[in-house]
Design a protein around this motif. Sequence first.
Motif, short mmCIF file in Angstrom:
data_model
loop_
_atom_site.label_atom_id
_atom_site.label_comp_id
_atom_site.label_asym_id
_atom_site.label_seq_id
_atom_site.Cartn_x
_atom_site.Cartn_y
_atom_site.Cartn_z
N PHE A 196 78.13 53.79 -4.01
CA PHE A 196 77.15 52.63 -3.51
C PHE A 196 75.94 52.96 -4.49
O PHE A 196 76.11 53.73 -5.23
CB PHE A 196 76.20 53.60 -2.27
CG PHE A 196 75.63 52.77 -2.04
CD1 PHE A 196 75.56 52.05 -0.36
CD2 PHE A 196 74.19 52.06 -2.15
CE1 PHE A 196 74.61 51.00 0.12
CE2 PHE A 196 73.31 50.91 -2.02
CZ PHE A 196 73.15 50.53 -0.21
N HIS A 197 76.40 51.67 -5.20
CA HIS A 197 75.53 51.36 -6.39
C HIS A 197 75.45 50.24 -6.15
O HIS A 197 75.33 48.70 -5.48
CB HIS A 197 76.84 51.43 -7.41
CG HIS A 197 76.09 50.81 -8.55
ND1 HIS A 197 74.84 51.45 -9.56
CD2 HIS A 197 76.05 49.74 -9.52
CE1 HIS A 197 74.44 51.04 -10.62
NE2 HIS A 197 75.08 49.71 -10.99
N CYS A 198 73.63 50.10 -6.38
CA CYS A 198 72.97 48.97 -5.93
C CYS A 198 71.91 48.36 -7.70
O CYS A 198 71.86 48.82 -8.91
CB CYS A 198 71.96 49.06 -5.99
SG CYS A 198 70.83 47.12 -5.02
N ASN A 199 72.32 47.30 -8.22
CA ASN A 199 72.09 46.79 -9.73
C ASN A 199 70.42 46.32 -9.16
O ASN A 199 70.32 45.39 -10.87
CB ASN A 199 72.99 45.61 -10.11
CG ASN A 199 72.84 44.59 -9.44
OD1 ASN A 199 72.45 44.26 -8.03
ND2 ASN A 199 74.08 43.54 -9.58
N CYS A 200 70.12 46.44 -8.58
CA CYS A 200 68.16 45.98 -8.82
C CYS A 200 67.32 46.53 -9.12
O CYS A 200 68.02 48.55 -10.11
CB CYS A 200 67.91 46.27 -6.90
SG CYS A 200 67.34 47.41 -6.97
N GLU A 233 53.90 44.31 -3.15
CA GLU A 233 55.03 45.21 -2.76
C GLU A 233 56.23 44.27 -2.45
O GLU A 233 56.37 43.92 -1.77
CB GLU A 233 55.21 46.83 -1.85
CG GLU A 233 55.91 47.96 -2.17
CD GLU A 233 55.19 48.79 -1.10
OE1 GLU A 233 55.63 49.78 -1.89
OE2 GLU A 233 55.95 49.35 -0.18
N MET A 234 57.36 44.73 -3.34
CA MET A 234 59.09 44.13 -2.89
C MET A 234 59.99 45.22 -3.14
O MET A 234 59.88 46.45 -3.58
CB MET A 234 59.09 43.14 -3.78
CG MET A 234 58.21 42.41 -4.60
SD MET A 234 57.97 40.49 -3.92
CE MET A 234 59.80 39.51 -4.15
N ASN A 235 60.78 45.13 -1.77
CA ASN A 235 61.57 45.83 -1.24
C ASN A 235 62.93 45.35 -1.21
O ASN A 235 63.31 43.91 -1.06
CB ASN A 235 61.47 45.72 0.66
CG ASN A 235 62.35 46.84 0.81
OD1 ASN A 235 63.59 46.18 1.57
ND2 ASN A 235 62.51 48.13 0.44
N CYS A 236 63.75 45.51 -2.00
CA CYS A 236 65.22 45.76 -1.65
C CYS A 236 66.20 45.52 -1.40
O CYS A 236 66.15 46.86 -0.56
CB CYS A 236 66.18 46.41 -3.28
SG CYS A 236 67.78 45.86 -3.21
N HIS A 237 66.51 44.90 -0.21
CA HIS A 237 67.60 44.81 0.67
C HIS A 237 68.42 45.80 0.88
O HIS A 237 68.48 46.28 1.70
CB HIS A 237 67.55 43.63 1.56
CG HIS A 237 67.05 42.40 2.07
ND1 HIS A 237 66.28 43.38 3.36
CD2 HIS A 237 66.97 41.37 2.56
CE1 HIS A 237 65.13 41.87 3.95
NE2 HIS A 237 66.25 40.61 3.12
#
Length: 293
Positions: free
Chosen positions: A235-239, A267-271
């Motif tokens: 599981f890898h998120c590139n945010c 505050e911003m959230n990465c889905h």
Amino acid sequence: MKDYIVRATAANSQIRAFAATTREMVEFARAAHNTSPVATAALGRLLTAGSMMGIMMKGEKDLLTLQVKAGGPLNGMTVTADSKGNVKGYVGNPNVVIHANEKGKLDVAGAVGVGFMNVIKDMGLKEPYVGQTVLQTSEIAEDLTYYFATSEQVPSSVGLGVLMEKDNTVKQAGGFIIQLMPFTEEAVIEKLEENLKNVTSVTELLEKGHTPESLLETLLAGFDLEINEKVPTQFHCNCTKERVEKALISIGRKEIQELIDEGKEIEMNCHFCNKNYIFTVEELKNILKACRK
């Protein structure tokens, strides 16, 4: 190597096969999104499928997106994978809780509901390839089996499974995709169908200590199995904060100015990975300056 996928061929290249063990990937997703057991099982199956379908793509920058849009309480799912084994995803409602199905198992089909699945492949062309299929059972594996047969004209068998611990962490997760090439002989098809009839569940085999390699040895017993490649998957998120900043710029100068005037940090959230990014008023002012350049 913990989570990984094997790519293989069998029966003189008449069969191509993939198998994966994905417990850590699915556990990472569960912890990041704080998913309920049934949401973990549904997302885990789609992540596992996405990881294997991702490495089917050839290009360095190719991207695969699996979208499940359905009317169940899970409120849909999205998974994105690249060709290197990196995958990420989220569900619409991570807290969904419903009764077990008639077999006493997690009711993934009930949580997903009736709807359809989009398979989007971005291979750097002008337009991405989009395949769509109506969900047949909403159990994910059967739906992908149907998708491969109807949208890609590739007869396939897909098996996916997630087994939970009593404390709701992930005990086992993995899957397989077996596909027939156009020139496959009838005798090979018949024997493969016989083999697949004997497989009850992916998680049962994983619980017995099977690896992706031995999983394929069982499924393809009697065929000359050849393991071609072993690919790590995660599981890898590139945010990053910079990427989120670009998304913030896209909302427009007027809106950013309003946020500054309110004098509060936002505050911003990465889905995909559920990570939060905080922007101070000072940072918002700098973003506004950059917008004006």
